[in-house]
Scaffold this active site. Structure first.
Site, PDB file in Angstrom:
ATOM      1  N   MET A 301       0.828  -1.205   0.000  1.00 51.69           N
ATOM      2  CA  MET A 301       0.000   0.000   0.000  1.00 51.69           C
ATOM      3  C   MET A 301       0.861   1.254   0.000  1.00 51.69           C
ATOM      4  SD  MET A 301      -3.086  -0.832   2.653  1.00 51.69           S
ATOM      5  CE  MET A 301      -4.403  -1.980   2.241  1.00 51.69           C
ATOM      6  N   ASP A 302       0.540   2.144  -0.923  1.00 56.54           N
ATOM      7  CA  ASP A 302       1.113   3.478  -0.857  1.00 56.54           C
ATOM      8  C   ASP A 302       0.482   4.192   0.341  1.00 56.54           C
ATOM      9  OD1 ASP A 302       2.535   5.824  -1.872  1.00 56.54           O
ATOM     10  OD2 ASP A 302       0.532   6.571  -2.319  1.00 56.54           O
ATOM     11  N   LYS A 303       1.178   5.172   0.883  1.00 56.83           N
ATOM     12  CA  LYS A 303       0.671   5.840   2.089  1.00 56.83           C
ATOM     13  C   LYS A 303      -0.256   6.997   1.756  1.00 56.83           C
ATOM     14  CE  LYS A 303       3.193   8.720   4.326  1.00 56.83           C
ATOM     15  NZ  LYS A 303       2.285   9.878   4.145  1.00 56.83           N
ATOM     16  N   LYS A 489       9.754   2.503  -5.695  1.00 57.30           N
ATOM     17  CA  LYS A 489       8.534   1.718  -5.476  1.00 57.30           C
ATOM     18  C   LYS A 489       8.375   0.667  -6.575  1.00 57.30           C
ATOM     19  CE  LYS A 489       6.049   5.562  -3.254  1.00 57.30           C
ATOM     20  NZ  LYS A 489       4.872   6.453  -3.314  1.00 57.30           N
ATOM     21  N   VAL A 517      -1.734  -1.136  -4.010  1.00 54.29           N
ATOM     22  CA  VAL A 517      -2.798  -0.143  -3.927  1.00 54.29           C
ATOM     23  C   VAL A 517      -2.171   1.244  -3.937  1.00 54.29           C
ATOM     24  CG1 VAL A 517      -4.892   0.561  -2.727  1.00 54.29           C
ATOM     25  CG2 VAL A 517      -4.015  -1.749  -2.422  1.00 54.29           C
TER      26      VAL A 517
END
Length: 665
Positions: A301-303, A489, A517
């Site tokens: 998950m990206d923040k 990423k 995500v």
């Protein structure tokens, strides 16, 4: 067919069997036409098998049996068409959301002009009366009313819209007040158009299991026909009675071995799963992606904008040195951030307006430095705004120690620290912004961990800020990757996949797939390389295009629903395959012992097809949906105190929260 069937049970009325010829005449031609078209392509399918069985029964004088094959298979074709249309119609309902016309307000005299929705230009004013659909994305400029967005987001509760708030095309004004909106996009570029495009793509993409079943049927059918041909021809050399007996068994074998139950139920099951998710604002690009969701073992998950809301607030702003006042620093920040579309930029511009700062200049040569910040020319000076990584790279990170102490303190509180500097002058100011965690994020992470799914957070923020967010959502430090550039990423997700990863797993699984995500443009490369890419609906259009799944209302609980639906679809397809195989084996055994007739063979085939199709369609039923949602609530509710890691240890209580955080881009 019914009259001919009576002759099968009442011997004195055997003459009624000739009525079966009429059933064949009316029921067989549509099937025969499909079989003819299939043979012209040098292929064989269930239609070919049924035509062969019906004609063979006629040749043997078994008119009632021929009628049973023709009539019951025609019924099965009708049921197949009905079930498929129902599943497709559930997906196609979204396409009907697009309005045909719009009430455009003439800027010259204020009169309403009705124009085709496709002709609405950007920037025009549109009247949306009670019950009307919003024709294009826009901003409310007049009126306050409730808007139904359920068809787009799956959220049943209407949302109240005020002046200045955005509305999406396809939503419906259900309040009592007219809304006047200023369009911000054309119909072709609107949220609804992107949604329709995703749905159409979902309908055209088939899963690997569907392709496998179709390939099996294409190779299996000729094999069955060869065996049946041998049974219907060779025994005649041993006498008419033997030949007749085995010819009938050969026709029965054709019916029993027909794979139509699998070839019909499998696509119906996937269509039902896609429709069930679409109704809840989850758009999945085809059955293959839905199947992959059921095999996910790692969620990345990206923040910012994913685990957090992406709504920034300026918490600290301090001039560095005496060259600029606070107001001058804030004005320069607003000038630099005004051209940017990042939420952080909007936060800084809004903070400047709140303090009465007027932007007197424009930034020229404005350039985004991915993962670092922005740079532009303001007047005759080159100005930089960004994180410490940027200023260290350009050799401008030189500030007194007490400022660095402040930066560390702000970061440990969960804030993101940024700096503004002028080339030849140095850093003239520093600021801190904070974000808030999505309300559902801790429970979603907890549910994934309870289900044995590994969760990893990626962020471009520093370690202090990343740890604060990780603690708030219940992640261990080992599951947090901080200070990542967009390409970092991408490389990280690629390394997780490994060289043996497969984006198209088989039904039996065996692959531990990676799900990513994200919501921003910077996340698009990582989304595309992941086994399953999931985009937040409020995020960038590029992220939606590059992803496999879109959560239209950006609610992370929909991620759990989609993964559970993927697993449910896989389970249902396995059930259908197992049931079909068992029924066929039983029928073959009965045939070998002479206990099977054409009537019971076609009845078992149609019955099996009906049962497995209904089993697939149950995914659209409210009961099945409620079962998935209840299980999610149970997992989330039962994991609020202690949660076990894979190594047997316990995570800290997720109620021990820290501060929010933002990612600086």
């Amino acid at each position: 067919w019914i009259l001919s069937l009576i002759s099968h049970f009442v011997e004195s009325l055997s003459y009624l069997k000739y009525f079966g010829i009429g059933s064949v005449i009316f029921g067989l031609p549509p099937v025969a036409m499909k079989a003819y078209l299939t043979v012209r392509r040098c292929q064989f399918d269930a239609n070919c098998m049924m035509v062969t069985a019906a004609l063979g029964a006629l040749a043997l004088g078994e008119y009632d049996e021929a009628a049973s094959v023709s009539f019951l298979f025609a019924i099965s074709e009708w049921l197949e068409s009905r079930a498929t249309k129902k599943a497709r119609r559930a997906l196609g309902e979204i396409v009907s959301l697009r309005p045909d016309y719009a009430n455009v307000i003439d800027p010259n005299n204020g009169n309403i002009v009705i124009v085709p929705a496709t002709n609405i230009p950007v920037g025009c004013s549109v009247s949306v009366r009670t019950g009307d659909k919003v024709p294009a994305d826009g901003v409310v400029i007049e009126g306050t009313s409730s808007v139904d967005e359920s068809s787009l987001t799956g959220e049943a509760r209407p949302v109240e819209k005020h002046p200045g708030e955005e509305v999406s095309s396809g939503s419906i004004n259900v309040g009592s007040t007219q809304l006047v909106i200023r369009t911000t996009s054309t119909v072709s570029d609107s949220t609804l158009s992107r949604l329709i495009q995703l749905v159409e793509e979902a309908q055209s993409n088939t899963s690997e299991t569907e392709k496998l079943v179709d390939a099996f049927a294409r190779k299996y059918t000729p094999f069955v026909l060869v065996i049946a041909f041998c049974l219907c021809t060779i025994p005649w050399f041993f006498g008419e009675e033997v030949g007749r007996y085995w010819a009938l068994n050969g026709l029965i074998f054709i019916i029993i071995a027909c794979p139509c139950a699998l070839t019909i139920s499998t696509p119906v099951t996937y269509s039902a799963g896609l429709a069930a998710t679409a109704k809840r604002g989850i758009i999945i690009k085809g059955g293959s992606r839905l199947e992959c969701l059921g095999h996910v073992k790692t969620v990345v998950m990206d923040k910012t904008g994913t685990l957090t809301t992406g709504r920034f607030a300026l918490s600290h702003l301090e001039p560095v040195g005496e060259s600029k006042s606070r107001k001058e620093v804030l004005e320069l920040l607003a000038i630099m951030e005004a051209p940017s579309s990042h939420p952080l930029s909007a936060c800084l511009v809004s903070a400047a307006k709140d303090e009465g700062v007027v932007i007197s200049e424009n930034a020229e040569e404005h350039t985004i430095l991915k993962g670092e910040g922005v740079t532009a020319m303001v007047g005759n000076a080159r100005v930089y705004v960004g994180n410490s990584r940027l200023f260290k790279r350009i050799g401008m990170y030189s500030i007194p120690s007490h400022y660095t102490d402040w930066a560390e303190e702000w970061s440990d509180e969960g804030g993101t620290v940024g700096y503004i500097g002028i080339e030849g002058v140095g850093i003239i100011g520093m600021f801190c912004v904070k974000d808030t965690i999505r309300e559902e994020a801790p429970c979603v992470v907890s549910s994934l961990l309870e289900s044995g799914v590994e969760v990893i957070m990626l962020t471009g923020d520093g370690q202090g800020a990343a740890r604060a967010i990780g603690k708030q959502i219940g992640l261990e430090e080992s599951c947090i990757q901080s200070q990542l550039l967009p390409e970092d990423k991408l490389h990280y997700v690629s390394s997780l996949k490994g060289s043996s990863s497969d984006r198209h797993p088989s039904l039996s699984g065996g692959k531990k797939l990676i799900l990513m995500v994200g919501d921003g443009v910077n996340d698009a490369p990582a989304l595309s390389v992941a086994d399953v890419g999931v985009a937040m609906g409020e995020g960038a259009a590029l992220a939606m295009e590059m992803s496999d799944v879109t959560l239209m209302d950006s609610n992370l609980t929909k991620l759990l629903f989609s993964m559970d639906m993927g697993a449910k679809v896989i389970k249902t397809v396995k059930e259908n395959i197992a049931f079909s195989v068992v029924i066929n084996l039983v029928a073959i055994v009965l045939t070998c012992f002479g206990k099977m007739t054409l009537l019971w063979a076609i009845a078992s085939d149609v019955g099996t097809m009906l049962l497995v199709t209904l089993n697939g369609m149950k995914l659209l039923s409210p009961r099945a949906i409620d079962a998935i949602e209840r299980r999610q609530h149970k997992v989330a509710g039962g994991s609020q105190s202690k949660r076990k890691r894979k190594d047997g240890q316990h995570y800290d209580n997720i109620n021990q929260v820290g501060s929010g955080d933002l990612e600086l881009v």
